[in-house]
Enzyme design. Structure first.
Site, short mmCIF file in Angstrom:
data_model
loop_
_atom_site.label_atom_id
_atom_site.label_comp_id
_atom_site.label_asym_id
_atom_site.label_seq_id
_atom_site.Cartn_x
_atom_site.Cartn_y
_atom_site.Cartn_z
N ASP A 210 -82.24 -38.17 51.90
CA ASP A 210 -82.06 -37.96 53.34
C ASP A 210 -82.53 -36.55 53.66
O ASP A 210 -83.28 -35.96 52.88
CB ASP A 210 -80.61 -38.22 53.75
CG ASP A 210 -80.49 -38.74 55.18
OD1 ASP A 210 -80.91 -38.01 56.11
OD2 ASP A 210 -80.00 -39.86 55.39
N HIS A 232 -85.88 -36.80 53.61
CA HIS A 232 -86.43 -36.97 54.96
C HIS A 232 -86.99 -35.68 55.53
O HIS A 232 -87.38 -35.65 56.69
CB HIS A 232 -85.36 -37.53 55.89
CG HIS A 232 -84.93 -38.92 55.55
ND1 HIS A 232 -83.90 -39.56 56.20
CD2 HIS A 232 -85.38 -39.79 54.61
CE1 HIS A 232 -83.73 -40.77 55.68
NE2 HIS A 232 -84.62 -40.93 54.71
#
Length: 371
Positions: A210, A232
């Site tokens: 993430d 991410h």
């Protein structure tokens, strides 16, 4: 005085001195209480006696299932040292596994120390979206005028650091959740920052699934020397829909992002209010990016883009410079989706992202930027 009376007086005084002296066990208790350094081998004893120590050494702590290693409200100036391997029992619960608060606190690791959350026991590909209830890892809430340095963290169940503090420095921390790449790790954010002023993160290594860093609110935040992979990317937001929806004066610089969904990103919430201002992304190298090299969008709702931007969270005084590298062939190099009059006063220079596609869906790109 007759000699027998003198002897009686001296005997009486000697007996009084002996009776007034502490017993051996009492001396031991006094020594423990006066000691400035306390070494603990259990979470319960550390939490119970934390206020008696100026230095807390956590030696091979095994935190019981469903319990927090609670070092909140430490006395000013306390030093916390993780030593050996810190582990945690398994239970489905929301956590956190560790929480520390106080002022002028130093948190560090001894040589070779590892904090191993063994997140694979919770990983199911759902993260915080469903499946097993997974504990957050580390709450640095009200950890003010303090420093965290040199921690080596392995396999958090979900998000690693939740930061709500003022004047906090985090230096040389490694978060290695790379085992989650093939084993269902999800929502394993590195550093989530909100409601904070004066946070500096230096020389972090984050391998996760993430955001490497996500700034949801706060001001005077500085991230430099980061190495991010697998996740991410470097994110502002999502901004909007919380109690505090202002991000101001943020610099993210001198970092690398590899094998991630995005390089750098700003995301604001659809139909929400707030503001993002005075943000700088500079000197960032990206490679192996699968979605977007740079993505700035004002259309998030329930954690996903809608494709329809709104203007309630304007993005102003944004500087993007020296963002270079490559994305995968089916990824988009730059994507900008702004609401009407919601993006202004941008400075855009030295952006050179190659090998991917150009988006035809950019909207309301402000003067100075390119998409």
């Amino acid at each position: 005085m007759p000699s027998y009376l003198r002897n009686l007086v001296w005997a009486t005084l000697a007996a009084g001195l002996v009776s007034a002296a502490p017993t051996p066990s009492r001396v031991s208790d006094l020594t423990k209480k006066s000691s400035s350094t306390c070494t603990f081998s259990s979470a319960a004893s550390a939490s119970a006696s934390k206020s008696s120590c100026s230095t807390i050494v956590l030696s091979n702590i095994e935190v019981p299932a469903g319990k927090t290693l609670d070092l909140t409200d430490l006395k000013d100036g306390t030093k916390v040292i993780f030593e050996g391997t810190t582990t945690f029992g398994y239970k489905e619960w929301s956590g956190p596994l560790i929480k520390i608060s106080g002022s002028d606190i130093t948190v560090e690791a001894a040589d070779g120390a590892v904090i191993n959350a063994d997140g694979s026991r919770w990983w199911d590909g759902e993260g915080t979206n469903g499946g097993k209830t997974k504990p957050k890892f580390f709450y640095a809430h009200s950890l003010d005028d303090s420093t965290i340095s040199g921690l080596n963290i392995k396999n958090t169940p979900v998000q690693a650091f939740s930061i709500q503090s003022d004047n906090l420095i985090i230096d040389g921390v490694t978060i290695d959740n790379s085992d989650g790449d093939e084993n269902g790790g999800h929502n394993t954010d590195g550093f989530d920052i909100s409601e904070s002023t004066g946070v500096t993160i230096r020389n972090a290594v984050v391998k996760n699934q993430d955001d490497c860093i996500a700034i949801n609110s706060g001001q005077n935040i500085y991230f430099t020397g980061g190495t991010c992979s697998g996740g991410h990317g470097l994110s502002i937001g999502s901004v909007g829909g919380r109690d505090d929806n202002t991000v101001k004066n943020v610099t993210i610089t001198d970092s690398t992002v590899t094998d991630s969904a995005n390089g750098v990103r700003i995301k604001t919430v659809y139909d929400a209010t707030g503001s993002v201002s005075d943000v700088t992304f500079s000197d960032i190298t990206v490679s192996g990016i699968t979605d977007y090299g740079i993505v700035i969008e004002q259309d998030y709702e329930n954690g996903s883009p809608t494709g329809t931007p709104t203007s309630g969270v304007p993005i102003t005084d944004l500087t993007v410079k020296g963002i270079t590298g490559s994305v995968e062939s089916d990824a988009v190099e730059v994507y900008i989706l702004c609401g009407d009059d919601a993006c202004s006063d941008w400075t855009w220079s030295g952006v050179d992202i190659t090998s991917g596609q150009t988006s035809s869906k950019c909207e309301n790109v402000p003067s100075g930027a390119s998409c």
